[in-house]
Design an enzyme around this catalytic site. Structure first.
Site, PDB file in Angstrom:
ATOM      1  N   TYR A  81       0.826  -1.303   0.178  1.00 14.10           N
ATOM      2  CA  TYR A  81      -0.130  -0.284  -0.228  1.00 14.10           C
ATOM      3  C   TYR A  81       0.774   1.412   0.459  1.00 14.10           C
ATOM      4  O   TYR A  81       1.992   2.348   0.891  1.00 14.10           O
ATOM      5  CB  TYR A  81      -0.833   0.259   1.403  1.00 14.10           C
ATOM      6  CG  TYR A  81      -1.776  -1.261   0.715  1.00 14.10           C
ATOM      7  CD1 TYR A  81      -2.421  -2.132   0.019  1.00 14.10           C
ATOM      8  CD2 TYR A  81      -3.163  -1.261   1.967  1.00 14.10           C
ATOM      9  CE1 TYR A  81      -3.322  -2.552   0.372  1.00 14.10           C
ATOM     10  CE2 TYR A  81      -3.225  -2.381   2.607  1.00 14.10           C
ATOM     11  CZ  TYR A  81      -3.805  -3.346   1.333  1.00 14.10           C
ATOM     12  OH  TYR A  81      -5.053  -3.884   1.332  1.00 14.10           O
ATOM     13  N   HIS A  89      -1.311 -12.307   1.664  1.00  7.80           N
ATOM     14  CA  HIS A  89      -1.986 -11.163   0.508  1.00  7.80           C
ATOM     15  C   HIS A  89      -2.558 -11.857  -1.401  1.00  7.80           C
ATOM     16  O   HIS A  89      -3.781 -12.116  -1.294  1.00  7.80           O
ATOM     17  CB  HIS A  89      -0.621  -9.889   0.190  1.00  7.80           C
ATOM     18  CG  HIS A  89      -2.176  -8.875  -0.283  1.00  7.80           C
ATOM     19  ND1 HIS A  89      -1.129  -7.529  -0.467  1.00  7.80           N
ATOM     20  CD2 HIS A  89      -2.883  -8.549  -0.417  1.00  7.80           C
ATOM     21  CE1 HIS A  89      -2.193  -6.951  -0.426  1.00  7.80           C
ATOM     22  NE2 HIS A  89      -3.635  -7.325  -0.585  1.00  7.80           N
TER      23      HIS A  89
HETATM   24  N1  LIG Z   1      -6.623  -7.987   0.761  1.00 11.80           N
HETATM   25  C1  LIG Z   1      -6.965  -7.651  -0.089  1.00 11.80           C
HETATM   26  O1  LIG Z   1      -6.028  -8.001  -0.677  1.00 11.80           O
HETATM   27  C2  LIG Z   1      -7.261  -6.186  -0.353  1.00 11.80           C
HETATM   28  C3  LIG Z   1      -7.975  -5.523  -1.080  1.00 11.80           C
HETATM   29  C4  LIG Z   1      -8.664  -3.982  -0.825  1.00 11.80           C
HETATM   30  C5  LIG Z   1      -8.879  -3.215   0.609  1.00 11.80           C
HETATM   31  N2  LIG Z   1      -8.358  -4.346   1.944  1.00 11.80           N
HETATM   32  C6  LIG Z   1      -7.892  -3.968   2.688  1.00 11.80           C
HETATM   33  O2  LIG Z   1      -9.363  -3.089   3.025  1.00 11.80           O
HETATM   34  C7  LIG Z   1     -10.196  -2.002   3.254  1.00 11.80           C
HETATM   35  C8  LIG Z   1     -11.212  -1.348   3.557  1.00 11.80           C
HETATM   36  O3  LIG Z   1     -11.232  -1.694   1.972  1.00 11.80           O
HETATM   37  P1  LIG Z   1     -11.777  -0.338   0.979  1.00 11.80           P
HETATM   38  O4  LIG Z   1     -10.461   0.885   1.501  1.00 11.80           O
HETATM   39  O5  LIG Z   1     -11.138  -0.469  -0.734  1.00 11.80           O
HETATM   40  O6  LIG Z   1     -13.137   0.038   0.425  1.00 11.80           O
HETATM   41  P2  LIG Z   1     -13.994   0.533   1.268  1.00 11.80           P
HETATM   42  O7  LIG Z   1     -14.181   0.324   2.859  1.00 11.80           O
HETATM   43  O8  LIG Z   1     -15.301  -0.538   1.289  1.00 11.80           O
HETATM   44  O9  LIG Z   1     -14.245   2.340   1.254  1.00 11.80           O
HETATM   45  C9  LIG Z   1     -13.666   2.618   1.364  1.00 11.80           C
HETATM   46  C10 LIG Z   1     -13.630   4.084   0.843  1.00 11.80           C
HETATM   47  O10 LIG Z   1     -15.512   4.104   1.409  1.00 11.80           O
HETATM   48  C11 LIG Z   1     -15.476   5.908   1.681  1.00 11.80           C
HETATM   49  N3  LIG Z   1     -16.282   5.762   2.913  1.00 11.80           N
HETATM   50  C12 LIG Z   1     -15.694   5.036   4.003  1.00 11.80           C
HETATM   51  N4  LIG Z   1     -16.066   5.247   5.360  1.00 11.80           N
HETATM   52  C13 LIG Z   1     -16.832   6.382   4.318  1.00 11.80           C
HETATM   53  C14 LIG Z   1     -18.431   6.488   5.168  1.00 11.80           C
HETATM   54  N5  LIG Z   1     -19.350   6.799   5.910  1.00 11.80           N
HETATM   55  N6  LIG Z   1     -19.267   7.287   4.584  1.00 11.80           N
HETATM   56  C15 LIG Z   1     -18.993   7.733   3.352  1.00 11.80           C
HETATM   57  N7  LIG Z   1     -18.388   7.201   1.986  1.00 11.80           N
HETATM   58  C16 LIG Z   1     -16.992   6.218   3.533  1.00 11.80           C
HETATM   59  C17 LIG Z   1     -13.976   6.578   1.462  1.00 11.80           C
HETATM   60  O11 LIG Z   1     -13.921   7.713   1.539  1.00 11.80           O
HETATM   61  P3  LIG Z   1     -13.238   8.594   2.494  1.00 11.80           P
HETATM   62  O12 LIG Z   1     -11.812   8.412   2.835  1.00 11.80           O
HETATM   63  O13 LIG Z   1     -13.635   9.986   1.842  1.00 11.80           O
HETATM   64  O14 LIG Z   1     -14.420   8.641   3.809  1.00 11.80           O
HETATM   65  C18 LIG Z   1     -13.483   5.025   0.594  1.00 11.80           C
HETATM   66  O15 LIG Z   1     -13.187   5.827  -0.421  1.00 11.80           O
HETATM   67  C19 LIG Z   1      -8.485  -1.204   2.950  1.00 11.80           C
HETATM   68  O16 LIG Z   1      -8.745  -0.313   3.838  1.00 11.80           O
HETATM   69  C20 LIG Z   1      -7.538  -2.542   3.042  1.00 11.80           C
HETATM   70  O17 LIG Z   1      -6.692  -3.242   4.465  1.00 11.80           O
HETATM   71  C21 LIG Z   1      -7.629  -5.546   0.962  1.00 11.80           C
END
Ligand SMILES: NC(=O)c1ccc[n+]([C@@H]2O[C@H](COP(=O)([O-])OP(=O)(O)OC[C@H]3O[C@@H](n4cnc5c(N)ncnc54)[C@H](OP(=O)(O)O)[C@@H]3O)[C@@H](O)[C@H]2O)c1
Length: 358
Positions: free
Chosen positions: A79, A151
């Site tokens: 990341y 991962h």
């Molecule tokens: N293992 C893997 O391959 C893999 C892949 C992807 C992700 N991940 C992990 O999963 C975590 C979360 O996934 P993600 O960040 O992809 O997706 P997510 O949590 O589904 O969504 C994040 C997005 O949602 C917005 N958001 C968050 N809370 C909100 C709320 N209450 N209201 C409105 N918008 C909101 C954020 O924008 P703002 O920042 O503007 O709030 C951001 O753009 C990552 O940080 C990572 O640690 C793992």
């Protein structure tokens, strides 16, 4: 289960007496009760236009996560937009500079995606695992991580070899749990025969329910392995705040994902509208409904939403108060049964890293 763990008890918050942590529900993960939801740290360094905000800002978000009790932090060595370890270094600096006691955080990181000489691939040889962990520990400024994930699964290294190498690191006290990310049910079974698998991390949300149909969730339940649901808000889509592609910054990587394409974006909004409608009826936000749904699927699912905003973090943390009734879960299931997401969740590059072992 509630706030009964040292990792989020008020007595260990030291510099946070003025803002005691909320009483978050907890779930067992790698031998510790961790508060739910967790906090996905990826977006503060990668993919979602992180350069638009400063490190100082991101530290304030991490501080808020700590103060609010969201102390399961998820990161990975890949990341970052400026090389390996960027997100981990930011977290390591935050923990040090904010004087957060290391043991108060349940820290999870990952290795296994390598991008060298223009080639993206999954790697899991014992030497690679060991070398990556050493780099991650240095970046995070910690002698151990609470959970270390593969991962992406290396097709050229038997998973047993990879996890045995991780077991060695566990015995050396450098990792406290072994996790698999984006593995198939078959890979999970193979790994679980040789080591204790503490978690499977996979994309799971109202926008992505494949773990329910490819046997992964069923296998997690059978083997009693917690399922950590990543992108639980559908990369923000389910929150309803992105109504068009223009609502995303032009440098945002989501614009390159098939589900966010010009053609598919409006078609997928149908789901968002349903989720919004159900959330309004429930009296919560769409994001809170999405997170509550994950936690209602099984007592060992753990959502790790990511955000770069303190307000959104508070909203996500408060999703723990949303309890869905059997009738509401049925209504949500009817929506899911009537809707199929349009477009792949990943682009061709990342799709090529999918675990093919059936
Ligand atoms: N293992 C893997 O391959 C893999 C892949 C992807 C992700 N991940 C992990 O999963 C975590 C979360 O996934 P993600 O960040 O992809 O997706 P997510 O949590 O589904 O969504 C994040 C997005 O949602 C917005 N958001 C968050 N809370 C909100 C709320 N209450 N209201 C409105 N918008 C909101 C954020 O924008 P703002 O920042 O503007 O709030 C951001 O753009 C990552 O940080 C990572 O640690 C793992």
């Amino acid at each position: 289960m509630h706030n009964n763990i040292p990792c989020i008890s008020a007595s260990t918050t030291r510099r946070t007496e003025a803002t005691p942590p909320m009483s978050l529900p907890t779930r067992l993960l790698a031998g510790r009760q961790v508060p739910i939801p967790g906090f996905g740290c990826m977006g503060i360094s990668a993919y979602y236009a992180p350069s638009l905000k400063s490190e100082q800002h991101y530290q304030s978000v991490l501080r808020a996560a700590y103060d609010l009790g969201a102390r399961h932090w998820d990161t990975a060595n890949v990341y970052g937009e400026h090389g390996l370890g960027e997100n981990e270094r930011l977290i390591g600096r935050a923990i040090m500079e904010l004087e957060i006691p290391r043991e108060d955080i349940f820290l999870a990181t990952k290795f296994g995606i390598s991008y060298e000489d223009g080639v993206l691939r999954a790697r899991g040889s014992p030497e690679y695992v060991r070398a990556c962990l050493a780099q991650s520990l240095e970046a995070l400024q910690t002698p151990y991580v609470d959970l270390y994930y593969v991962h992406r699964v290396d097709p050229d290294t038997p998973i047993e070899v990879t996890v045995n190498a991780m077991q060695q690191l566990k015995e050396e006290g450098k990792i406290r749990g072994i996790g698999l990310s984006e593995c198939s049910a078959e890979t999970l079974r193979k790994a679980a025969k040789v080591v204790t698998v503490d978690a499977v991390q996979v994309e799971y949300s109202l926008f992505e329910t494949t773990p329910e149909t490819n046997g992964l969730l069923a296998t997690c339940k059978e083997l009693n392995v917690p399922l950590v649901a990543y992108s639980p808000l559908g990369r923000g889509f389910l929150s309803g705040r992105f109504r068009t592609r223009a609502d995303l910054p032009s440098i945002d990587s989501r614009l390159g994902l098939p589900r966010f394409s010009e053609e598919n974006f409006p078609k997928n909004l149908v789901l968002v509208d349903h989720v919004n409608r159900l959330a309004q009826k429930k009296g919560c936000t769409a994001g809170q409904l999405a997170l509550a749904w994950i936690h209602a699927q099984w007592e060992r699912t753990i959502a790790i939403p990511g955000t770069t905003r303190v307000e959104a973090l508070k909203e996500n943390v408060e999703s723990g108060k949303v309890v869905l009734s059997p009738e509401e879960l049925t209504e949500i299931r009817e929506v899911l049964d009537s809707f199929k997401p349009v477009g792949n969740r990943y682009d061709e590059w990342m799709t090529a890293l999918e675990d093919q072992s059936a």
